[in-house]
Scaffold this motif. Structure first.
Motif, short mmCIF file in Angstrom:
data_model
loop_
_atom_site.label_atom_id
_atom_site.label_comp_id
_atom_site.label_asym_id
_atom_site.label_seq_id
_atom_site.Cartn_x
_atom_site.Cartn_y
_atom_site.Cartn_z
N LEU A 58 -50.87 -59.05 -119.52
CA LEU A 58 -50.76 -59.71 -118.22
C LEU A 58 -50.73 -61.22 -118.41
O LEU A 58 -51.49 -61.76 -119.22
CB LEU A 58 -51.95 -59.32 -117.36
CG LEU A 58 -52.00 -59.91 -115.94
CD1 LEU A 58 -50.84 -59.40 -115.09
CD2 LEU A 58 -53.33 -59.57 -115.28
N ASP A 90 -48.00 -54.85 -118.83
CA ASP A 90 -49.10 -55.02 -117.89
C ASP A 90 -49.14 -53.86 -116.90
O ASP A 90 -48.28 -53.00 -116.90
CB ASP A 90 -49.02 -56.38 -117.18
CG ASP A 90 -47.82 -56.48 -116.24
OD1 ASP A 90 -47.10 -55.48 -116.08
OD2 ASP A 90 -47.61 -57.55 -115.66
N THR A 144 -58.41 -52.23 -119.49
CA THR A 144 -57.59 -51.51 -120.46
C THR A 144 -58.42 -51.16 -121.69
O THR A 144 -58.31 -50.05 -122.24
CB THR A 144 -56.37 -52.36 -120.86
OG1 THR A 144 -55.67 -52.79 -119.70
CG2 THR A 144 -55.42 -51.55 -121.73
N ASP A 146 -58.32 -63.07 -114.08
CA ASP A 146 -57.55 -61.85 -113.85
C ASP A 146 -57.05 -61.26 -115.17
O ASP A 146 -57.04 -60.03 -115.35
CB ASP A 146 -56.36 -62.14 -112.93
CG ASP A 146 -56.78 -62.55 -111.53
OD1 ASP A 146 -57.97 -62.35 -111.19
OD2 ASP A 146 -55.94 -63.07 -110.79
N HIS A 203 -58.16 -57.58 -116.53
CA HIS A 203 -57.11 -56.63 -116.90
C HIS A 203 -57.33 -56.16 -118.34
O HIS A 203 -57.22 -54.97 -118.66
CB HIS A 203 -55.75 -57.33 -116.73
CG HIS A 203 -54.56 -56.50 -117.05
ND1 HIS A 203 -54.00 -56.43 -118.31
CD2 HIS A 203 -53.77 -55.72 -116.26
CE1 HIS A 203 -52.94 -55.65 -118.28
NE2 HIS A 203 -52.78 -55.20 -117.04
N VAL A 206 -52.58 -51.73 -115.48
CA VAL A 206 -53.53 -50.85 -116.15
C VAL A 206 -53.13 -49.39 -116.03
O VAL A 206 -53.23 -48.63 -117.00
CB VAL A 206 -54.96 -51.08 -115.59
CG1 VAL A 206 -55.94 -50.05 -116.14
CG2 VAL A 206 -55.43 -52.50 -115.90
#
Length: 388
Positions: free
Chosen positions: A124, A99, A139, A131, A135, A101
């Motif tokens: 993550l 995790d 990415t 969230d 994330h 980014v």
């Protein structure tokens, strides 16, 4: 595992901090709940084409904050590791996972600069779904930029969601979710429905930001609708006495008519580790200070190397799309030669040893050294590269 940023110690989805949870017992609990090894309708087998052997040979590289400042992510160290993966290990692929980014994208960019094929997988966990999906999207956007610039990139939307994503199985942490499953505090129908829902959401987010090949890393007995993805991804830690048993088990994943990637495979460096089927890490007493290896294990780097070679023989014979050995380095599991009771590397799947400059000092610097598994993989990968 309490937080996914500690994923440097992740072993087939469960962190070494998870205490005494036994994976065999856990999978048995899943089976009794009617959740293991259920397959959806599948298509015809994927044709690998005229190539023989693995299409991509690689290693997992986990980015994370580390358990101490000394073992946290460092850009300079990462760059050296990526060079070693290409030039010393002779891999053509790196599975960039974890995790954060910035850590993920910096590592993927370095791998692209070095001409490696990239399997990019954000993981993550233990935070709200929103969230996790944000994330994932951020990415994925970077993965798409790399792809458009000419890099070879596959994008995985995550790993074993039932374990990492709150709300699929009751519990705020990985350990709580596993324990609730073992205690029968799970409605299997509701769990599978929630898992399917989140997997579909993650796939949709991945598709919205990435135009290349999309995948997901499932445990080998998970039920997944692989119609959502272009590549079937399996974390594989099986053990069989006979090679043919591996082939028979893996063939069921080919029934989807899609390429199969082994997103993780490996074992620890002690006698008997392969027979633990992915639970080799569960040999540390974390209540002791310093942490202590349980039992009288016999260190054997040869055992680890032989298992990796055996599985690579199987994967190559089946012309699979990719296989990524787990993992390149585990900084928070130091090797302490001459002190087998505190040699935490025994519980590590890494193909390199982490050696502290000042043993038992949390602030100590460290360096990595190749294990027999590293050297065996390097010989195999170099030989395979010459055949292309």
């Amino acid at each position: 595992m309490q937080k996914t940023h500690d994923r440097t110690q992740k072993t087939n989805g469960i962190n070494r901090e998870s205490g005494g949870i036994d994976r065999a017992q856990f999978l048995a609990g899943m089976a009794s709940a009617g959740l293991a090894a259920a397959l959806l309708p599948a298509g015809t087998a994927w044709a690998a084409g005229p190539r023989h052997g693995l299409h991509h040979r690689g290693v997992v590289y986990t980015v994370g904050e580390g358990e101490t400042p000394a073992t946290g992510f460092r850009t300079a160290r990462m760059r050296g590791d990526i060079r070693a993966i290409r030039d010393e290990l002779h891999a053509d692929t790196v599975d960039v996972t974890g995790d954060g980014v910035e850590r993920l994208t910096a590592t993927a960019a370095e791998a692209a600069e070095r001409g490696l094929h990239i399997w990019l997988q954000p993981t993550l966990g233990d935070v709200p779904e929103r969230d996790i999906l944000e994330h994932l999207a951020e990415t994925g956007r970077f993965a798409e930029r790399l792809r458009r610039q000419g890099a070879s990139v596959d994008f995985s939307v995550g790993c074993e969601f039932w374990l990492f994503v709150p709300g699929i199985v009751p519990g705020d942490t990985v350990l709580e979710r596993v324990q609730n499953l073992l205690d029968g505090k799970v409605d299997p129908v509701r769990m599978q429905r929630r898992l399917d829902r989140f997997t579909a959401r993650a796939a949709a987010v991945g598709r919205s930001v990435f135009r290349g090949r999309l995948s997901y890393a499932a445990a080998q007995d998970d039920r997944v609708d692989w119609r959502l993805f272009d590549i079937v991804g399996i974390d594989y830690y099986a053990y069989f006495p006979r090679r043919g048993d591996y082939v028979r088990e893996l063939r069921r994943h080919l029934r989807w008519g899609k390429p199969l990637a082994i997103t993780e495979f490996g074992t620890c460096a002690y006698v008997g580790a392969p027979e633990t089927r992915g639970m080799g890490w569960n040999v540390v007493d974390h209540d002791k200070h310093p942490e202590e290896i349980k039992g009288d294990l016999v260190r054997s780097e040869r055992t680890q190397a032989a298992y990796l070679m055996q599985l690579l023989d199987v994967f190559s014979s089946m012309n699979l799309y990719a296989a990524m050995a787990f993992e390149f380095v585990t900084p928070d599991a130091p090797h302490r030669p001459g002190d087998p009771r505190h040699d935490l590397d025994l519980a590590s799947y890494a193909i390199t040893r982490t050696v502290e400059d000042r043993p038992y000092d949390p602030a100590s610097g460290w360096h990595r050294e190749p294990k027999e598994a590293f050297r065996a993989l390097a010989r195999r990968y170099a030989r395979d590269a010459c055949r292309r």
